[in-house]
Design an enzyme around this catalytic site. Sequence first.
Site, short mmCIF file in Angstrom:
data_model
loop_
_atom_site.label_atom_id
_atom_site.label_comp_id
_atom_site.label_asym_id
_atom_site.label_seq_id
_atom_site.Cartn_x
_atom_site.Cartn_y
_atom_site.Cartn_z
N TYR A 43 65.72 -87.57 19.67
CA TYR A 43 65.20 -88.78 19.03
C TYR A 43 63.78 -88.59 18.51
CZ TYR A 43 69.10 -91.29 21.32
OH TYR A 43 70.34 -91.72 21.73
N LYS A 47 72.98 -78.98 28.47
CA LYS A 47 74.13 -78.59 27.64
C LYS A 47 73.83 -77.21 27.06
CE LYS A 47 78.22 -79.30 25.93
NZ LYS A 47 79.38 -79.08 26.81
N ASP A 98 78.72 -83.15 29.94
CA ASP A 98 80.09 -83.64 29.95
C ASP A 98 80.67 -83.67 31.36
OD1 ASP A 98 79.70 -80.91 29.64
OD2 ASP A 98 81.56 -80.56 28.56
N ASP A 110 70.23 -91.42 27.55
CA ASP A 110 70.55 -92.70 26.91
C ASP A 110 72.02 -93.04 27.16
OD1 ASP A 110 70.47 -94.98 25.37
OD2 ASP A 110 70.27 -93.94 23.45
N ASP A 135 73.80 -95.82 30.30
CA ASP A 135 74.74 -96.90 30.01
C ASP A 135 75.98 -96.78 30.89
OD1 ASP A 135 73.03 -97.84 28.06
OD2 ASP A 135 74.60 -98.06 26.54
#
Length: 357
Positions: free
Chosen positions: A138, A189, A222, A246, A250
């Site tokens: 971001y 990752k 993942d 982020d 959630d």
Amino acid sequence: MREHKIAAIPADGIGPEVIAAGLQALDTLQQRCGDFTLDIRHFDWGSDYYKSTGRMMPEDGIAQLKSFDAIFFGAVGAPDVPDDITLWGLRLPICQGFDQYANVRPTRILPGISSPLAGVGPGDLDWVIVRENSEGEYSGNGGRAHRGLPEEVGTEVAIFTRAGVTRIMRYAFQLAQSRPRKFLTVVTKSNAQRHGMVMWDEIAAEVALEFPDVRWDKMLVDAMTVRMTLKPQSLDTIVATNLHADILSDLAGALAGSLGVAPTANIDPERRFPSMFEPIHGSAFDITGKGIANPVATLWTAVQMLEHLGESEAAARLMRAVEAVTAAGVLTPDVGGTATTQQVTDAVCKEIRGANI
């Protein structure tokens, strides 16, 4: 008498409703405690401001906020304003302008609230997710070229710097060190993202040497979703990149019962600038004006703000009040109840005034 200057930016959707709830509870709390005051200034920035001025906040908005001790933020986003305008016009300029590089998102199953996970209750899921909040995916680097043509291209460049990764790792290890289990999971990752994420892994290992009393492990993002869902008890403190955290936070909020109970703090750990505190749930225009928005996320966010301001006793009192109310079954519809925003807020304020809290 300690005084704290607070900038309140309710902004969009249910933001004004939940910020009003938070301010009501904070006002009750300062009256109950009697040893601090909050000097609140309201700012009408957001999508309505954009529609009338062409900007989400004034050009000197960051300068206006700089003198405050903290920012109490509602939500940003409107169905008739592009999301990139709302986000990059208000929330991200504040986070980046004040170098609030540590986004801290605690997650617990509160008393009286059920998790969608079978057999998982309070105590089984108790996490803090630390999100790198200044760079990564971001950072805003990239661009568009050849617009409208078949060869149009859009690039989004994830930026990872040694300074940025080191400081968020150190913050996460310190936070893990302060918690009873002293355990940190580093999300990565690096199997597919072989440059920035490999550096992320290497710096995690380097910083870990500074904290020999903290156990840590590493998970691909993942696989992390599977672990959060199937083995929530195996996690405690979590650190991840801007994008990964982020998404994972959630999921964490949903696993704890609802995004309506999930708080967030955007922290400048060096305290050079004001930090910003906001609920995680967003503007939720589908329920705006219905009076059923869950104020718990905002109240818990206020707890984080009070802790940051050094008002630990008041923070603990507010959190106990929130938990007493949820345990009593005074809940909004998103967590299976029938109470309104105001009824939950009034119940929390009643608990704050009570002798037992």
